[in-house]
Design a protein around this motif. Structure first.
Motif: not given
Length: 565
Positions: A270-275
């Protein structure tokens, strides 16, 4: 003379002696003067002789241990009654022993017969599946492999809950499969392959996934130990925490820790997708460095081919060099801090998410932090399987959806003083320039009970590279994001933009600028307003999953005194 012969002679009229102090109600006693029984009831039951002699009562009221007298009529009456009780008890015990012997004989016969049962695959077609995918193969023959998570046997049936890492499924063994000898040897954490038909559960019954596998064949890959070495003896919930950490490779298999690390995997995604959606690109800076970022006292030293080097405290300096080439960027990798700290939120090695963004204001930076935390937590809660795990661990968790509370450092000091919270370092009220300790910071955050962006810390208590506030040069444009039950999860700031100001900061902190030539070049070749922040993945995971300590959120936690297994 044997005891039976002695007892027989006593029945003919010999005296029977009883002495509670010296006697014994067992086959070791024979009722003679030198080997008395302990109680009159036992003596009468064994001998059927009423000629019972007991220690004589003296005029002083005491009982002699050397002189005996015939038992009184009233005591004999009570003796007969108690002896009847012993007779019934003995008969009951004999019957129970007889029944147990019959059961043992039947069980031995069953086990012997079970050894002749052969478990043979019927060679019918099957689909090899992971447990998480079984729902789409209902009413078909499937094959699954995994570890026995739970095991329960009842007459003619054996229920197994199998785990393969993707989920759990209940397996039913019946007929020859349930009665086979190898089934009786199954233990927790044994590995097996099972084939059979996956069937939807009838209404009113429950099992993982809403279905069960009716087995027609299984094989054992690895049989786990039983007895003292059984899995349930090696891993117990109430065991010493240090022992559980020694056996982390086993405790990871439990429902709680496995759920935490499934959420962690989803969190990183989720971090990678959001960023990425926010326009940042992922890079991978080195972990071996020759310059410090957060102060020399927390560096791990190493010999790098004869040169001094360190494990990185932060990748920030390298990320700053990336922005002019690739634009806004982030990394997710390990950072290392040699703090001898044993608090709930400290690790010597932790997963560090760091972000650097260019051409932003301080307010832009604060909003970036908000967007990432809000975006990531809402992403997690939008995934049904991850949401289920989170609510299993933290039933009250709700993803934030609104602007975080802003609080300046000076406002925090005022709040602490107004609420009677004393500075534990000085024993006095807080004043400007004081560092707010972890305990006091968390107490404030827990009482306010909402995410806080704590900003504008004094220059003296923050890192050398932080930009000063143009309206109040006593403080920096810095931020800590505080979350309930954890405290600080994010630390960030605007970065000093100009070369001369950064050189002055080096001088102020008595730091040698030589190892930072690459960092200084960022101020020579196109200085620009920029900022960034670092986020502790284990800390935000502890907040989401309601874990008491970040050690529960690290696969194999490293902290002062522990670097194993």
């Amino acid at each position: 003379m044997s005891l039976d012969a002695k007892t027989e002679s006593l029945k003919l009229g010999d005296k029977v002696y009883v002495n509670e102090q010296k006697g014994a109600d067992s086959d070791k006693a024979d009722g003679s003067l030198t080997s008395p029984f302990a109680t009159s009831a036992y003596a009468f039951w064994k001998t059927k002789n009423e000629n019972i002699f007991v220690p004589k009562k003296l005029e002083s009221g005491e009982v002699s241990q050397d002189e005996y007298e015939l038992i009184s009529a009233s005591a004999l009456k009570k003796t007969r009654k108690n002896a009847d009780g012993l007779e019934k008890k003995a008969a009951k015990a004999a019957k129970a022993a007889q029944e147990q012997a019959a059961k043992d004989e039947a069980e031995n016969a069953r086990l012997e017969a079970s050894k002749h049962i052969k478990i043979v695959d019927n060679d019918k077609p099957f689909v090899k599946s992971k447990i998480q995918d079984l729902a789409k193969y209902r009413d078909q023959r499937v094959s699954v492999s995994g570890w026995i998570h739970r095991l329960r046997a009842q007459k003619g049936l054996v229920f197994i809950v199998l785990r393969d890492g993707t989920g759990l499924v209940q397996i039913v063994l019946q007929g020859d499969l349930a009665n086979a000898y190898q089934t009786s040897e199954l233990t927790l954490e044994s590995t097996i392959e099972v084939k059979g038909e996956i069937k939807k559960l009838p209404d009113g019954k429950t099992a993982p996934g809403g279905h069960e596998l009716i087995a027609d064949f299984y094989r054992v890959y690895g049989l786990a130990p039983s007895g003292e070495e059984a899995f349930s003896n090696r891993v117990q919930e109430d065991a010493d925490p240090s022992l559980l950490l020694d056996r982390r490779h086993l405790t990871l298999r439990g429902d709680t820790l496995s759920a935490v690390f499934k959420v962690r995997a989803a969190l990183l995604t989720a971090f990678r997708k959001t960023l990425t959606d926010l326009g940042t690109i992922e890079v991978t800076p080195p972990c071996m460095v020759q310059s410090m970022v957060e102060g020399g006292s927390t560096l791990f030293n190493l010999d790098y081919y004869g040169e001094p080097a360190y494990l990185t405290q932060s990748s920030q300096l390298y990320l700053e060099t990336v922005v002019p080439a690739l634009g806004n960027c982030f990394c997710i990798q390990e950072s290392f801090r040699a703090e001898r700290s044993h608090t709930r939120r400290h690790l010597s090695e932790y997963t560090h998410l760091e972000v650097e963004v260019g051409f932003v204001t301080f307010e832009d930076l604060l909003q970036h932090v908000e967007k990432v935390i809000i975006g990531v937590t809402n992403d997690l809660m939008s995934q049904p399987d991850i949401k289920e795990l989170i609510l299993q661990l933290n039933p009250k968790f709700k993803a934030p959806n609104q602007k975080f509370r802003r609080m300046r450092y000076t406002d925090a000091l005022e709040w602490l003083n107004d609420h009677g919270i004393i500075n534990s370092d000085t024993g006095e009220k807080f004043k400007f320039g004081d560092d707010i300790s972890e305990a006091e910071e968390r107490r404030m955050t827990d009482e306010i009970n909402e995410p806080i962006l704590l900003t504008h810390f004094p220059v003296e208590i923050k890192s050398f590279y932080m930009e000063k506030d143009s309206e109040d040069t006593r403080v920096t444009e810095s931020v800590d994001c505080l979350l309930p039950n954890v405290g600080e999860v994010v630390g960030g700031s605007m970065r000093i933009m100009h070369y001369d100001e950064l050189m002055a900061a080096f001088k102020r902190e008595k730091m040698d600028p030589t190892p930072y030539e690459f960092f200084l070049d960022m101020r020579k070749y196109g200085a620009y307003p920029h900022g960034g922040y670092g986020l502790g993945v284990e800390r935000i995971l502890a907040w989401i999953c309601d874990r008491f300590t970040v050690r529960e959120c690290s696969l194999y936690p490293r902290f002062a005194g522990r670097c194993k297994p």
